[in-house]
Design a protein around this motif. Structure first.
Motif, PDB file in Angstrom:
ATOM      1  N   LYS A   1       5.683  -2.926 -16.204  1.00 23.81           N
ATOM      2  CA  LYS A   1       4.179  -2.972 -15.649  1.00 23.81           C
ATOM      3  C   LYS A   1       3.511  -4.330 -16.173  1.00 23.81           C
ATOM      4  O   LYS A   1       4.052  -5.042 -17.017  1.00 23.81           O
ATOM      5  CB  LYS A   1       3.517  -1.631 -16.516  1.00 23.81           C
ATOM      6  CG  LYS A   1       3.426  -1.696 -17.933  1.00 23.81           C
ATOM      7  CD  LYS A   1       3.070  -0.353 -18.457  1.00 23.81           C
ATOM      8  CE  LYS A   1       2.756  -0.326 -19.813  1.00 23.81           C
ATOM      9  NZ  LYS A   1       3.811   0.207 -20.571  1.00 23.81           N
TER      10      LYS A   1
ATOM     11  N   THR B   1       5.465   3.433  -4.047  1.00 26.69           N
ATOM     12  CA  THR B   1       5.495   4.372  -5.281  1.00 26.69           C
ATOM     13  C   THR B   1       6.023   4.068  -6.361  1.00 26.69           C
ATOM     14  O   THR B   1       6.986   3.449  -6.163  1.00 26.69           O
ATOM     15  CB  THR B   1       5.733   5.926  -4.561  1.00 26.69           C
ATOM     16  OG1 THR B   1       7.138   5.490  -4.077  1.00 26.69           O
ATOM     17  CG2 THR B   1       5.029   6.334  -3.212  1.00 26.69           C
ATOM     18  N   PRO B   2       5.610   4.800  -7.439  1.00 26.42           N
ATOM     19  CA  PRO B   2       4.528   5.550  -7.727  1.00 26.42           C
ATOM     20  C   PRO B   2       3.185   4.806  -7.832  1.00 26.42           C
ATOM     21  O   PRO B   2       3.312   3.569  -7.348  1.00 26.42           O
ATOM     22  CB  PRO B   2       4.756   6.155  -9.334  1.00 26.42           C
ATOM     23  CG  PRO B   2       5.623   5.114  -9.791  1.00 26.42           C
ATOM     24  CD  PRO B   2       6.303   4.452  -8.699  1.00 26.42           C
ATOM     25  N   GLU B   3       2.066   5.499  -7.761  1.00 24.37           N
ATOM     26  CA  GLU B   3       0.855   4.641  -7.717  1.00 24.37           C
ATOM     27  C   GLU B   3       0.587   3.611  -8.462  1.00 24.37           C
ATOM     28  O   GLU B   3      -0.016   2.585  -8.326  1.00 24.37           O
ATOM     29  CB  GLU B   3      -0.429   5.525  -8.135  1.00 24.37           C
ATOM     30  CG  GLU B   3      -1.752   4.953  -7.835  1.00 24.37           C
ATOM     31  CD  GLU B   3      -2.856   5.941  -8.176  1.00 24.37           C
ATOM     32  OE1 GLU B   3      -3.985   5.203  -8.052  1.00 24.37           O
ATOM     33  OE2 GLU B   3      -2.736   7.152  -8.373  1.00 24.37           O
ATOM     34  N   LYS B   4       1.241   3.521  -9.848  1.00 20.44           N
ATOM     35  CA  LYS B   4       1.209   2.516 -10.687  1.00 20.44           C
ATOM     36  C   LYS B   4       1.822   1.274 -10.013  1.00 20.44           C
ATOM     37  O   LYS B   4       1.394   0.031 -10.423  1.00 20.44           O
ATOM     38  CB  LYS B   4       1.708   2.668 -12.122  1.00 20.44           C
ATOM     39  CG  LYS B   4       1.848   1.640 -12.971  1.00 20.44           C
ATOM     40  CD  LYS B   4       0.547   1.174 -13.514  1.00 20.44           C
ATOM     41  CE  LYS B   4       0.524  -0.113 -14.384  1.00 20.44           C
ATOM     42  NZ  LYS B   4      -0.577  -1.104 -14.427  1.00 20.44           N
ATOM     43  N   ARG B   5       2.946   1.470  -9.349  1.00 21.19           N
ATOM     44  CA  ARG B   5       3.500   0.323  -8.656  1.00 21.19           C
ATOM     45  C   ARG B   5       2.922  -0.232  -7.669  1.00 21.19           C
ATOM     46  O   ARG B   5       2.783  -1.620  -7.107  1.00 21.19           O
ATOM     47  CB  ARG B   5       4.956   0.878  -8.205  1.00 21.19           C
ATOM     48  CG  ARG B   5       6.102  -0.404  -8.244  1.00 21.19           C
ATOM     49  CD  ARG B   5       6.440  -0.829  -9.460  1.00 21.19           C
ATOM     50  NE  ARG B   5       7.247  -0.097 -10.238  1.00 21.19           N
ATOM     51  CZ  ARG B   5       6.874   0.419 -11.391  1.00 21.19           C
ATOM     52  NH1 ARG B   5       5.804  -0.339 -12.212  1.00 21.19           N
ATOM     53  NH2 ARG B   5       7.501   1.265 -12.226  1.00 21.19           N
ATOM     54  N   ARG B   6       2.080   0.616  -6.897  1.00 23.74           N
ATOM     55  CA  ARG B   6       1.295   0.327  -5.725  1.00 23.74           C
ATOM     56  C   ARG B   6      -0.137  -0.900  -6.579  1.00 23.74           C
ATOM     57  O   ARG B   6      -0.074  -1.940  -6.020  1.00 23.74           O
ATOM     58  CB  ARG B   6       0.761   1.294  -5.011  1.00 23.74           C
ATOM     59  CG  ARG B   6      -0.523   0.739  -3.965  1.00 23.74           C
ATOM     60  CD  ARG B   6      -1.136   1.904  -3.483  1.00 23.74           C
ATOM     61  NE  ARG B   6      -1.746   2.807  -4.229  1.00 23.74           N
ATOM     62  CZ  ARG B   6      -2.860   2.501  -4.817  1.00 23.74           C
ATOM     63  NH1 ARG B   6      -3.927   1.354  -4.600  1.00 23.74           N
ATOM     64  NH2 ARG B   6      -3.567   3.436  -5.768  1.00 23.74           N
ATOM     65  N   VAL B   7      -0.707  -0.120  -7.392  1.00 20.89           N
ATOM     66  CA  VAL B   7      -1.883  -0.876  -8.145  1.00 20.89           C
ATOM     67  C   VAL B   7      -1.159  -2.363  -8.670  1.00 20.89           C
ATOM     68  O   VAL B   7      -1.847  -3.570  -8.415  1.00 20.89           O
ATOM     69  CB  VAL B   7      -2.039  -0.135  -9.379  1.00 20.89           C
ATOM     70  CG1 VAL B   7      -3.331  -0.959 -10.095  1.00 20.89           C
ATOM     71  CG2 VAL B   7      -2.918   1.274  -8.661  1.00 20.89           C
TER      72      VAL B   7
ATOM     73  N   LYS C   1      10.427   1.043  -7.065  1.00 22.48           N
ATOM     74  CA  LYS C   1       9.878   2.198  -7.520  1.00 22.48           C
ATOM     75  C   LYS C   1      10.281   2.224  -9.331  1.00 22.48           C
ATOM     76  O   LYS C   1       9.316   2.566 -10.012  1.00 22.48           O
ATOM     77  CB  LYS C   1      10.856   3.457  -7.193  1.00 22.48           C
ATOM     78  CG  LYS C   1      10.459   4.798  -7.700  1.00 22.48           C
ATOM     79  CD  LYS C   1      11.076   5.950  -6.819  1.00 22.48           C
ATOM     80  CE  LYS C   1      10.197   5.943  -5.635  1.00 22.48           C
ATOM     81  NZ  LYS C   1      10.446   7.332  -4.906  1.00 22.48           N
TER      82      LYS C   1
ATOM     83  N   GLU D   1      -0.550  -4.675  -5.831  1.00 18.13           N
ATOM     84  CA  GLU D   1      -1.787  -5.121  -5.341  1.00 18.13           C
ATOM     85  C   GLU D   1      -2.360  -6.465  -5.919  1.00 18.13           C
ATOM     86  O   GLU D   1      -2.828  -7.565  -5.568  1.00 18.13           O
ATOM     87  CB  GLU D   1      -2.936  -4.221  -5.102  1.00 18.13           C
ATOM     88  CG  GLU D   1      -2.501  -3.231  -3.898  1.00 18.13           C
ATOM     89  CD  GLU D   1      -3.273  -2.274  -3.946  1.00 18.13           C
ATOM     90  OE1 GLU D   1      -4.122  -1.682  -4.792  1.00 18.13           O
ATOM     91  OE2 GLU D   1      -3.508  -1.308  -2.693  1.00 18.13           O
TER      92      GLU D   1
ATOM     93  N   ALA E   1       0.875  -1.169  -0.047  1.00 17.64           N
ATOM     94  CA  ALA E   1      -0.018  -0.007  -0.019  1.00 17.64           C
ATOM     95  C   ALA E   1       0.867   1.450  -0.109  1.00 17.64           C
ATOM     96  O   ALA E   1       0.491   2.417  -0.631  1.00 17.64           O
ATOM     97  CB  ALA E   1      -0.832  -0.193   1.069  1.00 17.64           C
TER      98      ALA E   1
END
Length: 141
Positions: free
Chosen positions: A116, A22-28, A81, A31, A19
């Motif tokens: 990604k 970072t960045p947000e894409k790495r978090r998504v 990251k 998950e 959670a």
């Protein structure tokens, strides 16, 4: 003399670690990977050191020095990251043979790097995770 293992399981909550990625894409993506790894392995995630989410364990024996042994996750990942680091996918011959079908990735010494999740075939990833999760324990006698 055997080397002291530096990366070991911790009590840190892997979900909190993911959670905070970072960045947000790495978090998504982290998950999403947590769900995939948990589903395929049937294992609960465990933090190894400060940055690896691992699944299962095995006892490794260094081929170059049989006195150098330790425990390590059978498979896992880290939402770093710069890119996702995925562990255990190429360690066994069956996984190494299937790896070229994964999609767009690069290789490090002990892991596969993915920018990604959209760059890879998730069905192939699931097969690679299953191969890694079925790894026999080298230290078992």
């Amino acid at each position: 003399m055997a080397a002291t293992q530096k990366t070991l399981p911790t009590n840190v909550d892997p979900h909190e670690f993911i959670a905070a990625a970072t960045p947000e894409k790495r978090r998504v993506d982290g998950e999403a990977l947590e769900k995939i790894f948990s589903e395929v392995t049937g294992e609960k995630p465990v933090m190894w050191g400060p940055s690896i989410v691992g699944y299962g364990t095995y006892t490794y024996v260094s081929p170059s020095n049989p006195k150098n042994t330790g425990i390590w996750p059978k498979t896992g990942f880290s939402p770093r990251k710069a890119q996702l680091s995925i562990y255990g996918l190429k360690d066994l011959p069956e996984g190494a043979a299937l790896l070229p079908q994964l999609g767009k990735y690069t290789e490090g010494a002990g892991c596969v790097y993915v920018k990604k999740l959209e760059d890879i075939n998730v069905q192939v990833l699931k097969k690679l995770i299953a191969i890694a999760a079925a790894r026999p324990d080298q230290g078992a006698s």
